[in-house]
Design an enzyme around this catalytic site. Structure first.
Site, mmCIF file in Angstrom:
data_model
loop_
_atom_site.group_PDB
_atom_site.id
_atom_site.type_symbol
_atom_site.label_atom_id
_atom_site.label_comp_id
_atom_site.label_asym_id
_atom_site.label_seq_id
_atom_site.Cartn_x
_atom_site.Cartn_y
_atom_site.Cartn_z
ATOM 1 N N SER A 57 38.000 48.430 35.075
ATOM 2 C CA SER A 57 38.994 47.480 35.539
ATOM 3 C C SER A 57 39.832 48.097 36.656
ATOM 4 O O SER A 57 39.291 48.550 37.655
ATOM 5 C CB SER A 57 39.848 47.010 34.359
ATOM 6 O OG SER A 57 40.501 45.799 34.635
ATOM 7 N N ASP A 169 35.500 41.889 32.828
ATOM 8 C CA ASP A 169 36.237 43.143 32.679
ATOM 9 C C ASP A 169 35.584 44.128 31.712
ATOM 10 O O ASP A 169 35.379 43.831 30.537
ATOM 11 C CB ASP A 169 37.641 42.788 32.171
ATOM 12 C CG ASP A 169 38.627 43.926 32.294
ATOM 13 O OD1 ASP A 169 38.201 45.086 32.347
ATOM 14 O OD2 ASP A 169 39.835 43.644 32.334
#
Length: 274
Positions: A57, A169
């Protein structure tokens, strides 16, 4: 989307002094991720050479730039000028409130259309395949695409399509990606964990808070199980900073640097082969 074992590439980075190979895993956390800049800057100041890097991320952005040899001071300077509008490109809601195009542009501004396999330091960018429900560690292909995929927070960002697969993510299954480094033979692993334990019970005030808090609650249940693959865990103090407080980036960078000082002697003593 074939992957390859980064350990093969890692061998060419092992130092002649027989010191252990050192890997660093950078966790996610939106704007908290800029604390990684301070961590890496402190490592350089102490003469700690990173031999492999993985980032999830927000951590994938810093990991990618660092792996391609971008000067840490240039990364720092760019981060301190960031605004929310640079990252969040709002769109009509369908599978997310915003696209990750701003994140991709940020990466390309530094390294263009570079591919992961051409990094100066072995690089892994974990994401989650939304079709299969499995983790997917990107070790090949365009860096910007992988970073966009790894940063696509469900509900906030639209999933990223790569080779007819949808990715979100990487934090969902590898918020601090230590295990992938361990699996690929890295000797000594530093995990940088961004978590706000003190404010964990604060009431959310907007949709972003609701989504991020929900994800954090889920991750907190298995956090220690994932962190066990690290030899040392660095946790910059983010308790008084929101994940979307872009005006606090300079402070976060300082906090990252300060957090290293608590562990630097252990790292120096332990990251040497007996």
């Amino acid at each position: 989307m074939a992957n390859f074992n980064i350990f093969e590439k890692l061998q060419s980075f092992i130092r002649k002094d027989k010191a252990k190979s050192i890997g660093i895993a950078l966790g996610g956390g939106v704007v908290w991720g800029t604390a990684h800049i301070g961590v890496l800057e402190a490592m350089e100041d102490e003469g700690i050479k990173i031999d492999a890097i993985a980032g999830t991320s927000a951590g994938s952005i810093i990991a990618a730039l660092y792996a391609f040899g971008i000067n840490i001071k240039d990364i720092k300077s760019s981060a301190e000028k960031l605004h929310m509008s640079d990252i969040f490109k709002l769109r009509l809601p369908r599978m997310g409130l915003a696209s990750t195009e701003g994140i991709g542009k940020l990466v390309k501004n530094f390294i263009g259309d570079a591919k992961i396999e051409d990094a100066k330091i072995p690089l892994v960018i974990p994401a989650v395949n939304l079709i299969t429900g499995k983790p997917y560690p990107f070790t090949r292909g365009p860096v910007a695409d992988a970073v966009m995929a790894s940063s696509a927070i469900p509900g906030i960002f639209v999933p990223v399509r790569i080779d007819n697969q949808l990715f979100v993510d990487g934090s969902l299954l590898a918020d601090v990606p230590c295990q992938i480094l361990r699996m690929n033979g890295v000797d000594f692993i530093i995990g940088v964990d961004l978590v706000d334990q003190k404010t964990f019970k604060k009431e959310p005030t907007n949709i972003f808070d609701v989504i991020m808090k929900s994800i954090r609650i889920m991750l907190n249940e298995t956090r220690m199980e994932r962190l066990k693959f690290a030899d040392v865990i660095i946790s910059p103090d983010v308790d008084d900073i929101g994940q979307f407080d872009f005006d606090k980036i300079p402070l976060l960078i300082r906090r990252g640097k300060e957090a290293v000082s608590k562990h630097i002697e252990f790292i120096k003593k332990s990251a040497v082969k007996k």
